[in-house]
Structures are given as structure tokens and as C-alpha cells.
Design a protein around this motif. Structure first.
Motif, PDB file in Angstrom:
ATOM      1  N   TRP A  86      -7.090 -21.561 -60.332  1.00 25.19           N
ATOM      2  CA  TRP A  86      -6.535 -22.312 -59.204  1.00 25.19           C
ATOM      3  C   TRP A  86      -7.000 -23.766 -59.127  1.00 25.19           C
ATOM      4  O   TRP A  86      -6.701 -24.448 -58.161  1.00 25.19           O
ATOM      5  CB  TRP A  86      -6.851 -21.613 -57.885  1.00 25.19           C
ATOM      6  CG  TRP A  86      -6.277 -20.251 -57.821  1.00 25.19           C
ATOM      7  CD1 TRP A  86      -4.954 -19.907 -57.711  1.00 25.19           C
ATOM      8  CD2 TRP A  86      -7.000 -19.018 -57.894  1.00 25.19           C
ATOM      9  NE1 TRP A  86      -4.812 -18.542 -57.714  1.00 25.19           N
ATOM     10  CE2 TRP A  86      -6.066 -17.963 -57.814  1.00 25.19           C
ATOM     11  CE3 TRP A  86      -8.345 -18.687 -58.005  1.00 25.19           C
ATOM     12  CZ2 TRP A  86      -6.420 -16.632 -57.855  1.00 25.19           C
ATOM     13  CZ3 TRP A  86      -8.703 -17.352 -58.049  1.00 25.19           C
ATOM     14  CH2 TRP A  86      -7.751 -16.348 -57.974  1.00 25.19           C
ATOM     15  N   GLY A  87      -7.786 -24.217 -60.081  1.00 29.31           N
ATOM     16  CA  GLY A  87      -8.213 -25.616 -60.079  1.00 29.31           C
ATOM     17  C   GLY A  87      -9.689 -25.783 -59.730  1.00 29.31           C
ATOM     18  O   GLY A  87     -10.364 -24.865 -59.262  1.00 29.31           O
ATOM     19  N   ARG A  88     -10.166 -26.986 -59.982  1.00 26.71           N
ATOM     20  CA  ARG A  88     -11.590 -27.300 -59.829  1.00 26.71           C
ATOM     21  C   ARG A  88     -12.118 -27.046 -58.416  1.00 26.71           C
ATOM     22  O   ARG A  88     -13.177 -26.477 -58.238  1.00 26.71           O
ATOM     23  CB  ARG A  88     -11.834 -28.751 -60.225  1.00 26.71           C
ATOM     24  CG  ARG A  88     -13.299 -29.138 -60.163  1.00 26.71           C
ATOM     25  CD  ARG A  88     -13.523 -30.564 -60.567  1.00 26.71           C
ATOM     26  NE  ARG A  88     -13.173 -30.692 -61.984  1.00 26.71           N
ATOM     27  CZ  ARG A  88     -13.069 -31.830 -62.609  1.00 26.71           C
ATOM     28  NH1 ARG A  88     -13.274 -32.963 -61.960  1.00 26.71           N
ATOM     29  NH2 ARG A  88     -12.765 -31.868 -63.883  1.00 26.71           N
TER      30      ARG A  88
END
Length: 187
Positions: A86-88
């Protein structure tokens, strides 16, 4: 401190609506999930009753999952999964929520949390022992649950048009947290 972990997760979900609820809820219990796997895998980790019938009645032998270094590694692993999926930002959130489990356990556990896996080096075990004061533990968990439920319900209401779905979602979370607290305190 079982339902208190979920109260914290509800508060985090309120602040990070893009991170899936199931992932935040699993993050808050990830150390215990791995503990159960190691327990079932031949007793690599275990627990023993020390004061049956009381709050926090077990002495946990979680020399790997609940060591400070083990918790940091498992938090990084789960955070890495979150970042990949889902991203950083989600990765940092999920890693932080996973590590919050160890911090809350430090507050309630008796001195049974090692610094290094397997208690390498025989360093002192950590734990502030809040479980030994059941009413205070219930208050701390109650505050976590109420704050988490209120923040979650408020965020659902602010993000969504007030529909039955939004009300049911927020209400279900509040009910789940309340029932968890009652069961946790009464057991």
C-alpha cells in the motif's frame, strides 16, 4: 492488554483511513500471531499460569516474538509488507502499530520481556507489571478502547456521507471494542 491493542488500532485507523482496517487490526496482534505459531510448533515459545483467576494470569515465555529486538524485526517485516502492498506511509504506520504491541505489553507484563531473542546474554527481563493491579489495567484498557472507538466513529462520520453503512461500520467497531473490553476484564 488484549482489547487495548485494538483500541489503539481503531485510533490509528481513524488517522490513516487509506490503510486497510484488517491490516491495522492484524498489525496490532502480529506479535501474538507469530507467538501462537511458535507455541504450536513444538513449544518454541510458551506460557505458564502464575496466578490463576487473576488479570494477566500467565507468565509469558516469548523469548523471540516479544523480545525487544524480535519485536523490532517483526515490526519491520510487517511494515515492509505494508509498504510493498500500500505504499511507504502505510508501511510506516503498520510497522509502528506492530511495535506498539510491545510497548503496551511492556506496560502490563510482569518482568518477562527480554531485550534480545532467546534472552541472549542473560540481560534483565522487562515489564512494569500493571497486570498486578487489575482495576488500573482495566482503566488503561478502557481509555484506549473508548478513545479508539470515538476517534474511529468520528472519522467514519466525517469521511462518509451519513448512511446506514457508515453508522453500522462505526457502531460495529465501537460494539466490538466494548464487548472485547468486557470479556477481557471479566475473564
Amino acid at each position: 492488554m488484549f482489547v487495548g491493542h485494538f483500541g489503539l488500532a481503531a485510533a490509528v485507523k481513524a488517522a490513516q483511513p487509506r490503510v486497510p482496517l484488517w491490516a491495522v487490526m492484524l498489525a496490532t496482534q502480529f506479535l501474538d500471531v507469530i507467538f501462537v505459531i511458535l507455541y504450536l510448533a513444538g513449544g518454541i515459545e510458551s506460557f505458564q499460569a502464575v496466578a490463576p483467576g487473576t488479570y494477566g494470569e500467565a507468565l509469558i515465555d516469548a523469548q523471540y516474538t516479544h523480545s525487544l529486538l524480535g519485536a523490532l524485526l517483526l515490526s519491520a517485516l510487517y511494515g515492509g509488507f505494508g509498504a510493498w502492498r500500500w505504499g511507504r506511509t502505510a508501511g510506516w504506520v503498520l510497522g509502528g502499530v506492530t511495535f506498539s504491541h510491545w510497548l503496551l505489553d511492556l506496560l502490563v507484563h510482569r518482568a518477562d520481556l527480554p531485550l534480545l531473542p532467546g534472552n541472549a546474554g542473560g540481560l534483565p527481563l522487562l515489564g512494569l507489571g500493571l497486570w498486578q493491579t487489575p482495576w488500573l489495567t482495566a482503566v488503561v484498557e478502557g481509555v484506549l478502547v473508548v478513545v479508539g472507538a470515538v476517534l474511529y466513529f468520528r472519522s467514519v462520520r466525517e469521511r462518509a456521507e451519513v448512511t446506514w453503512r457508515a453508522l453500522v461500520s462505526g457502531g460495529a467497531m465501537a460494539l466490538l471494542l466494548a464487548l472485547g473490553l468486557v470479556v477481557d476484564v471479566l475473564s
